[in-house]
Structure formats: structure tokens, C-alpha cells
Write an enzyme that holds these catalytic residues in place. Structure first.
Site, PDB file in Angstrom:
ATOM      1  CG  HIS A 109      22.452  42.062  10.178  1.00  0.00           C
ATOM      2  ND1 HIS A 109      23.562  42.807  10.541  1.00  0.00           N
ATOM      3  CD2 HIS A 109      21.482  42.951   9.844  1.00  0.00           C
ATOM      4  CE1 HIS A 109      23.271  44.090  10.407  1.00  0.00           C
ATOM      5  NE2 HIS A 109      22.021  44.199   9.995  1.00  0.00           N
ATOM      6  CD  GLU A 174      20.484  38.588  17.128  1.00  0.00           C
ATOM      7  OE1 GLU A 174      21.647  38.143  17.072  1.00  0.00           O
ATOM      8  OE2 GLU A 174      20.238  39.787  17.396  1.00  0.00           O
TER       9      GLU A 174
END
Ligand code: GAR
Length: 212
Positions: A109, A174
């Protein structure tokens, strides 16, 4: 060999970061046995096909979530999947799906949870005016963007950032965080204590024992 299943809905850059890390030997003893998309036009599914991986499109087609999820679970089982990685998969999972893979579904996320769960996390962070944001890899439970956190990486929010600039800065992290988190989870070298992920380093042994 541990088998991973990837679920995606769009671009697939996190999937590609995982696949590249695997090719570089950074995620040992694992392969990607199936890539599933809920959208036929997802760039990520085309990229998976181009890499010669097994792919499957399982669309909602107006069906109930439980029905679509049952098909996904069957497909994951058929491919011997032990760890499910949501990589930009923009659908909530049914409780049945989550129960089928206990502590074996990860999500990434683009915020430092528990701040800014849900859609448009980067825009939420900008609108709130935080000075630091980042990304979170966590186990999936029944609540949205809520499960046990495996790892987080932070980035600064800079003056003049727009959503695109902040998203790009977070995305870079990420791509490092997800392979690292997968590697940690596959090693099995951890315990979940209350809702904390605790690595089994020697200094944590007492904490883990205590929790048993
Ligand atoms: C990523 O930024 C991921 O963190 C986010 O969607 C993007 C997918 O990009 N996921 C969520 O917001 C889930 N709540 P990708 O398709 O290039 O990996």
C-alpha cells in the site's frame, strides 16, 4: 520451491519488481506459478505473458465477490500457491479467500499505514500535509489495509510535490520493499506477536517465547 501467486489489476510494476528480484536471486527458493488479473486489459497481465509466466484473467462480470474469489482460490490451489501477493489488486478479498490462505496473503500500500488507507493514498497524504510518507507491506486480514505490517519504507514529501511526483518517489521504495518483505516471509524466520511482526533475531527470542 515455494510457489507465489500474484494478483494485479493494472500496470504491474510491483509484479515486475518481484519477478526481477527473483531473476537476480534476491528471493531464494521461490517462483511465480500464476499471475491473475481481474481486468483483461491490465498491462501487468500482458507483461506476465511476455515473460512466459502462467496467467489467468478472472473478471467480476457482475458476479458476487464470493463467487469470483472462489474461482481465484481454485486457480491458486491448482498452481500450488503458498503465498499470495496482491500487487495493485484493486478489489477487496472475501472472508472466504482470506481464510483459505491464513497469514499467507501480502499486500503493498502506498502510504505509511495506518495513515491513509483506501484509494488515492498519495493524494490523501498530500491533502493532509504530512512531511513523510512511504509504503507498507502487510499481511491481509478482513479489514481494509489493516493486517500485520511486515515492513515500511519512508520518503519525504517535498514542497511543490504533486500526486505524480510523490507517487513516483514512493513507487521506487515499493519496488525495494516488496521483494524484501516476500523474502522475509518465505524465510519463515519470524513470529506474529499480537499484531506485531517480530523477526527471529536472537534479541527477539525472549519476546517470541513469552508470546507462546
Ligand atoms: C502501487 O502504488 C500500489 O501500492 C497501489 O497501487 C499501485 C499499483 O502499481 N496499491 C494500492 O493502492 C492498494 N490499496 P503497479 O500496478 O505498478 O504495481
Amino acid at each position: 520451491m515455494k510457489h507465489l501467486g500474484i494478483l494485479l489489476s493494472g500496470r504491474g510494476s510491483n509484479f515486475l519488481a518481484i519477478a526481477d528480484a527473483m531473476d537476480r536471486g534476491q528471493i531464494e527458493g521461490a517462483d511465480i506459478s500464476i499471475v491473475i488479473s481481474n481486468r483483461a486489459e491490465a498491462a501487468g497481465i500482458a507483461a506476465a505473458r511476455a515473460r512466459g509466466l502462467a496467467t489467468q484473467v478472472i473478471e467480476a462480470r457482475g458476479r458476487k465477490r464470493a463467487e469470483q474469489d472462489a474461482e481465484i482460490v481454485a486457480c491458486l490451489r491448482e498452481h500450488g500457491v503458498e503465498l499470495v501477493c496482491l500487487a495493485g489488486y484493486m478489489r477487496l478479498l472475501s472472508p472466504e479467500f482470506i481464510a483459505a490462505f491464513p497469514n499467507a496473503i501480502l499486500n503493498i500500500h502506498p502510504s505509511l499505514l495506518p495513515s491513509f488507507p483506501g484509494l488515492d493514498a498519495q493524494a490523501q497524504a498530500l491533502a493532509y500535509g504530512v512531511g513523510i510518507s512511504g509504503c507498507t507491506v502487510h499481511f491481509v486480514d478482513e479489514q481494509l489495509d489493516h493486517g500485520v505490517i511486515v515492513l515500511q519504507r519512508a520518503v519525504p514529501v517535498l514542497q511543490g510535490d504533486d500526486e505524480e511526483a510523490l507517487s513516483a518517489r514512493i513507487l521506487e521504495q515499493e519496488h525495494l520493499a516488496y521483494p524484501e518483505a516476500i523474502s522475509r516471509v518465505l524465510s519463515g524466520n519470524y513470529a506474529i506477536v499480537d499484531r506485531r511482526y517480530v523477526a527471529r533475531a536472537s534479541q527477539n527470542a525472549a519476546l517470541i517465547e513469552e508470546a507462546k
